[in-house]
Scaffold this active site. Structure first.
Site, PDB file in Angstrom:
ATOM      1  N   LYS A 154       0.877  -1.281  -0.238  1.00 59.06           N
ATOM      2  CA  LYS A 154      -0.040   0.041  -0.092  1.00 59.06           C
ATOM      3  C   LYS A 154       0.734   1.259   0.000  1.00 59.06           C
ATOM      4  O   LYS A 154       0.530   2.177  -0.865  1.00 59.06           O
ATOM      5  CB  LYS A 154      -0.715   0.024   1.111  1.00 59.06           C
ATOM      6  CG  LYS A 154      -2.188  -0.910   1.487  1.00 59.06           C
ATOM      7  CD  LYS A 154      -2.929  -0.529   2.321  1.00 59.06           C
ATOM      8  CE  LYS A 154      -2.286  -0.205   3.708  1.00 59.06           C
ATOM      9  NZ  LYS A 154      -1.966  -1.786   4.488  1.00 59.06           N
ATOM     10  N   ARG A 193      10.653  -6.232   5.115  1.00 58.80           N
ATOM     11  CA  ARG A 193      10.614  -4.797   5.718  1.00 58.80           C
ATOM     12  C   ARG A 193      11.214  -4.739   7.216  1.00 58.80           C
ATOM     13  O   ARG A 193      11.696  -3.929   7.516  1.00 58.80           O
ATOM     14  CB  ARG A 193       9.038  -4.587   5.745  1.00 58.80           C
ATOM     15  CG  ARG A 193       8.816  -3.025   5.987  1.00 58.80           C
ATOM     16  CD  ARG A 193       7.357  -2.442   5.820  1.00 58.80           C
ATOM     17  NE  ARG A 193       6.712  -2.945   6.658  1.00 58.80           N
ATOM     18  CZ  ARG A 193       5.248  -2.768   6.494  1.00 58.80           C
ATOM     19  NH1 ARG A 193       4.772  -2.288   5.462  1.00 58.80           N
ATOM     20  NH2 ARG A 193       4.559  -3.113   7.471  1.00 58.80           N
TER      21      ARG A 193
END
Ligand code: AMP
Length: 188
Positions: free
Chosen positions: A13, A127
């Site tokens: 996103k 991440r």
């Protein structure tokens, strides 16, 4: 252009929101970024939010709705915006509807990205290594995905029933996904 970008954690996103912001020349408003900024700077809001973000739980609506309301009142979002990470439950949808009604600025579209569970877990683990987010531990990741499935995923039906949902496959090449989103938005 006023839009939401929705989807589970790790679906990309933030990356797609940044590309869309550049494409349409509008700012992104990420509630997660706002919380992280406040946590880093140890503000009152940050200290309160941290007890929830660290567990993968949603920060209370009262606090979250207020930061979005204040942000939507700023000058730089007059020509449009992309909301990333908000709304995340049914009561935030009601709050956002009221804000947009007051401002006289209806929503144009809701982009929903999806990817399979393994892809999401892999991206979040990556991440965690790159960014060292305190909420990217395996337990908190699992909790955040659970919160998403329970509280946020049902909102896609709400926006679909309003004819605003643009569902896009979030797996694969970043630029190809971006091109699919823009093509779907432009076709509306
Ligand atoms: P994100 O970067 O969007 O995954 O957000 C990180 C964390 O911030 C979430 O796990 C929540 O604890 C909190 N958060 C972000 N957006 C919201 C929201 N709309 N409502 C409640 N909590 C939120």
């Amino acid at each position: 252009m006023r839009m939401l970008i929705m989807g589970p954690q790790g679906v990309g996103k933030g990356t797609q929101a940044a590309l869309l912001a550049e494409h349409y020349g509008i700012p992104t408003i990420s509630t997660g970024d706002i919380f992280r900024y406040n946590i880093k700077n140890k503000t009152e809001l940050g200290l309160e939010a941290m007890s929830y973000t660290d567990k993968g739980e949603l920060v209370p609506d009262e606090l979250t709705n207020k930061i979005v309301k204040d942000r939507l009142a700023m000058d730089d979002v007059k020509n449009g915006w992309i909301l990333d990470g908000y709304p995340r439950n049914a009561s935030q949808v009601v709050a956002l509807d009221a804000m947009l009604e007051d401002l006289g600025t209806p929503l144009d579209a809701v982009v929903a990205l999806d990817a399979n569970h393994d892809v999401l877990m892999h991206r979040m683990a990556k991440r965690a290594e790159e960014q060292g987010r305190t909420d990217d531990t395996p337990e908190v990741i699992a909790k955040r995905l659970e919160t998403y499935a329970k509280e946020t995923a049902p909102l896609l039906d709400t926006y679909a029933s309003r004819g605003q949902l643009v569902a896009i496959d979030g797996e694969g090449d970043v630029d190809a996904i971006q091109a699919n989103i823009v093509a779907a938005l432009d076709a509306r």
